[in-house]
Design an enzyme around this catalytic site. Structure first.
Site, PDB file in Angstrom:
ATOM      1  N   GLU A   1       0.941  -1.230  -0.059  1.00 48.83           N
ATOM      2  CA  GLU A   1      -0.043   0.087   0.017  1.00 48.83           C
ATOM      3  C   GLU A   1       0.812   1.251  -0.163  1.00 48.83           C
ATOM      4  O   GLU A   1       1.890   1.243   0.594  1.00 48.83           O
ATOM      5  CB  GLU A   1      -0.841   0.053   1.007  1.00 48.83           C
ATOM      6  CG  GLU A   1      -1.978   0.974   1.303  1.00 48.83           C
ATOM      7  CD  GLU A   1      -2.789   0.875   2.533  1.00 48.83           C
ATOM      8  OE1 GLU A   1      -3.856   1.586   2.328  1.00 48.83           O
ATOM      9  OE2 GLU A   1      -2.704   0.137   3.291  1.00 48.83           O
TER      10      GLU A   1
ATOM     11  N   LEU B   1      21.317   0.134  31.768  1.00 47.81           N
ATOM     12  CA  LEU B   1      20.901  -1.209  32.387  1.00 47.81           C
ATOM     13  C   LEU B   1      21.002  -1.593  33.573  1.00 47.81           C
ATOM     14  O   LEU B   1      21.917  -1.529  34.357  1.00 47.81           O
ATOM     15  CB  LEU B   1      22.023  -2.173  31.659  1.00 47.81           C
ATOM     16  CG  LEU B   1      21.761  -3.724  31.633  1.00 47.81           C
ATOM     17  CD1 LEU B   1      20.458  -4.058  31.080  1.00 47.81           C
ATOM     18  CD2 LEU B   1      22.846  -4.300  30.962  1.00 47.81           C
ATOM     19  N   SER B   2      19.779  -1.750  34.323  1.00 47.86           N
ATOM     20  CA  SER B   2      19.496  -1.667  35.792  1.00 47.86           C
ATOM     21  C   SER B   2      19.654  -3.047  36.344  1.00 47.86           C
ATOM     22  O   SER B   2      19.761  -3.224  37.534  1.00 47.86           O
ATOM     23  CB  SER B   2      18.227  -1.196  36.229  1.00 47.86           C
ATOM     24  OG  SER B   2      17.139  -2.118  35.651  1.00 47.86           O
TER      25      SER B   2
ATOM     26  N   CYS C   1      -5.522  -3.252   1.986  1.00 51.45           N
ATOM     27  CA  CYS C   1      -5.616  -3.528   3.293  1.00 51.45           C
ATOM     28  C   CYS C   1      -6.742  -3.727   4.282  1.00 51.45           C
ATOM     29  O   CYS C   1      -7.310  -4.451   4.282  1.00 51.45           O
ATOM     30  CB  CYS C   1      -4.409  -2.360   3.741  1.00 51.45           C
ATOM     31  SG  CYS C   1      -3.671  -2.663   5.176  1.00 51.45           S
TER      32      CYS C   1
ATOM     33  N   SER D   1      14.691  -3.182  31.521  1.00 51.92           N
ATOM     34  CA  SER D   1      15.887  -2.967  30.825  1.00 51.92           C
ATOM     35  C   SER D   1      16.765  -4.251  30.010  1.00 51.92           C
ATOM     36  O   SER D   1      17.599  -3.879  29.047  1.00 51.92           O
ATOM     37  CB  SER D   1      17.101  -1.941  31.533  1.00 51.92           C
ATOM     38  OG  SER D   1      17.325  -2.908  32.789  1.00 51.92           O
TER      39      SER D   1
END
Length: 743
Positions: free
Chosen positions: A44, A356-357, A174, A362
């Site tokens: 589309e 990054l905990s 669609c 995370s």
């Protein structure tokens, strides 16, 4: 036998990238020709890209669409092959989402979309009108530069089909597949044997089944060949279009493309037997009877033959195949990973920076980036030239020394940082480090206490007062302020590192900061405004906590990151308050509700459109035997209070990968206000009236589950007379100030 070789495709189109889009369209037609196909359908609005949004209001966009089509028509690309191409077209001063059928340098028909997508993520009625003239056509006057190429001044425009010497072809676009009275039914009853659907359908967890079931059901009832083409990749926004182009014949899938792929152009072909379609339809008496009385659809006659009777040079008819589905955990590993790769390669960035905990959220993001690296390396091994160019440019590899494995690539493009404080545990620190090592990320371990202390000292010097945590006797306001300082400091540090780490490492460019708030936390507002939830993009912002935990278990085994197993087993905690012998901060206790409950509230609120009263009524049935009506009412009130108090946070929510249809994302998907009367006086009064009715009816006694915590154990009590949870009441402030949250 009337054998026809057809081709459909997945194309990774990009909104407003006319050069790139045209190049990929041309490549798909060329591949279809090389395979011997005589009919090709594309996605589309493939010329402009589906996600142009308000760019569709600009005349330039339509003009550039025609210019691209002109290049195709002036070449030999349409010689001997019918090409169904998607682009926007204006007719009679009205703009339509259209399909242009081309053959031998001519335009045969332009078919506008009859039913537009205008809910959820879609706003097509903002830019286009639907074609409302059922079974009618008009003449469209072509732009002069098109006329000079095709020698055509006018072409048919409207609701019609193409009648060839040996078969008939038509379009369905669609959303029309999903409508109750889909056009393909009328077309089939008019004898159309091949129906092509150029689509722009986004990925959502567990959605592919619906799409394929509709195609199989439609052709199973009315017979025929259904060709489905789709966008694949990130079109410039929150959605990932997941491809899976396919060909369905008489209810059976005979060809299926990939659902998640790094290929920019994927062409899927099938040999279809049109006599099998005719026989299938002829054997159903009721279908014949309905066809005999069906109102006629206009036809455009084309003196061209598509089939090759009894000629097997293109192969034998394609046989039914088993449909390939991914489990939801696999979808999470692949969909957001492909989206991230597209975003990275198109943004000009040279990598990702992830706070990054060591927690589930995370760590899920880190694992998804690791999965992305695995997919990229796999594409390199398969010889994908575009991926080779992108990897060399983004990660600064010499062409002769591309990454040996996913860890090698991750070391260059994923940069993780653990930002610990005095409230962080050694467990999360270790888990963060172990996961980064397994993925191959470049990892930093940072202590933020000195920065936090400096801010507290600044406050004390200004006011003469020093705030304390609640476990040390502090008030709710003090406790929240100290938590939010840590959270917001982490955001500042993350962006500083994202900007300067490339410079430190003598590399050009910048890193994209990744967010890691899940959909349930967004719904509840359990995040701090402008903390680590504020990032450039968030691959899990549309995924529930329950699905993420399942993904972590799956990823530990299937992605090779065993550290994920220990992370998933740990209870979720923000680690923003001091740990004491008799107190450990836990997410579900802080929130006053479980993640499982949040997912249910979200679905009832967004998918089932429930307000407080109807949600209460639904949950009384669902939880009958577990909770009393009074307890259900308390839960519902808690949710709506927290949801409305924190709704303003959605206005700044990081752009997130859309994967769940109860997402509270404010900008594009969930159009509800962000300033509420958080007491909900009318609605809560009605809930209380419902509770009284139920109590007066003396419902059967309720047996509480012994293995589930009671509401009193996990939820905050309501403030007297207000219907507002006490904790929330203490958090309310004026001027849109950020409320309680977590890192």
């Amino acid at each position: 036998m009337r054998l026809v070789k057809v081709a459909t495709c997945n194309l990774n189109q990009w909104a407003m990238d006319f050069d790139g889009n045209l190049s990929r369209i041309k490549a798909s037609i060329e591949k279809a020709q090389q395979e011997g196909a005589v009919f090709r359908v594309g996605p589309e609005l493939e010329v402009t890209g589906y996600g142009c949004e308000d760019h569709f209001l600009e005349q330039d966009t339509l003009t550039h669409g025609w210019e691209c089509l002109a290049e195709i028509l002036s070449s030999d690309l349409t010689q001997g092959i019918v090409c169904d191409i998607g682009l926007p077209v204006e007719q009679g001063g009205v703009r339509y989402n259209c399909r242009a059928f081309c053959l031998n340098g001519k335009i045969l028909l332009i078919r506008p979309k009859k039913y537009l997508a205008n809910d959820g993520n879609y706003r097509e009625l903002r830019w286009f009108s639907a074609w409302k003239h059922h079974h009618q056509t008009v003449e469209l006057q072509l732009p002069g530069f098109i006329t000079r190429i095709t020698s055509q001044k006018f072409v048919p425009f409207g609701d019609a089909y193409l009648a060839f010497n040996d078969t008939a072809i038509a379009a369905e676009t669609c959303e029309e597949l999903f409508t109750p009275a889909s056009p393909h039914i009328d077309l089939a009853l008019n004898g159309v044997e091949i129906i092509a659907n150029g689509s722009g359908s986004h990925h959502q967890l567990r959605k592919l089944n619906t799409r394929l079931d509709l195609m199989r059901s439609g052709t199973g009832r009315s017979g025929g060949v259904y060709m489905y083409a789709n966008q694949q990749g990130c079109d410039g926004g929150r959605l990932y279009y997941d491809g899976c182009a396919c060909v369905v014949v008489n209810g059976d899938v005979v060809a299926q493309g990939s659902q998640f792929s790094l290929q920019d152009v994927e062409v899927i072909t099938a040999v279809v037997d049109l006599d099998a379609v005719s026989s299938y339809r002829g054997a159903i008496s009721s279908l014949r009877e309905q066809a005999s009385q069906q109102s006629l659809i206009p036809r455009v006659n084309v003196g061209f033959t598509l089939s090759q009777p009894d000629n097997y040079s293109s192969g034998f008819p394609s046989l039914p195949i088993a449909v390939r589905y991914h489990v939801p955990q696999e979808e999470i590993a692949l969909g957001p990973a492909c989206w991230l790769w597209d975003y990275l390669r198109r943004s000009g960035a040279t990598g990702f920076l992830l706070p990054l905990s060591g927690g589930a959220d995370s760590s899920s993001v880190a694992a998804i980036v690791g999965s992305m690296c695995q997919q990229v390396v796999k594409a390199l091994e398969e010889g994908n030239e575009q991926v080779k160019l992108d990897v060399a440019r983004i990660a600064h590899y010499e062409k002769a020394s591309l990454p040996k494995d996913s860890q090698d690539l991750a070391k260059r493009i994923l940069h993780t940082v653990y930002m610990g404080s005095e409230n962080s545990s050694e467990d999360t620190r270790t888990r963060s480090s172990n996961l980064a090592k397994q993925i191959g990320a470049s990892h930093l371990d940072v202590k933020i206490d000195t920065v936090v202390s400096s801010l507290v000292l600044l406050f004390s010097s200004l006011t003469g007062k020093t705030p304390h945590y609640k476990v040390d006797g502090g008030s709710t306001a003090e406790n929240l302020a100290l938590q939010n300082i840590q959270a917001r400091v982490r955001m500042v540090i993350a962006y500083m590192l994202a900007t300067l780490l490339p410079w430190v490492r003598s590399k050009p460019g910048f890193f994209l900061v990744l967010g890691s708030a899940n959909v349930d936390e967004g719904l509840r507002g359990y995040l701090t405004k402008y903390d680590c939830s504020s990032a450039d993009i968030n691959p899990i912002g549309g995924i529930s906590k329950q699905d993420l935990r399942a993904f972590l278990r799956w990823g530990a085994e299937n992605l090779g990151y065993s550290a994920l197993e220990e992370i998933e087993a740990a209870p979720p905690t923000a680690e923003l308050e001091p740990i004491r012998k008799n107190y450990t901060q836990l997410d579900e206790v802080d929130m006053g509700m479980t993640y499982e409950e949040l997912s249910l509230y979200g679905r009832l609120r967004k998918i089932f459109q429930c307000g407080p009263v109807s949600m209460f009524q639904h949950l009384c049935h669902r939880w009958h035997g577990r909770l009393t009506p009074t307890e259900v009412a308390t839960k519902v009130k808690d949710f709506f209070c927290y949801y409305s108090i924190n709704r303003h946070k959605m206005t700044t929510l990081t752009p997130s990968y859309h994967a769940e249809n109860y997402s509270p994302e404010d900008n594009r998907f969930d159009h509800r206000q962000f300033l509420y009367n958080t007491w909900w006086p009318w609605q809560f009064r009605k809930v209380d009236e419902e509770v009284k009715k139920m109590e007066q009816q003396k419902l059967p006694s309720i047996i509480m589950s012994t293995d589930e915590p009671t509401h009193a154990e996990i939820a905050t009590k309501h403030a007297t007379g207000l219907g507002v949870p006490a904790a929330a009441a203490g958090n309310v402030s004026t001027g849109g100030v950020t409320l309680a949250g977590k890192a």
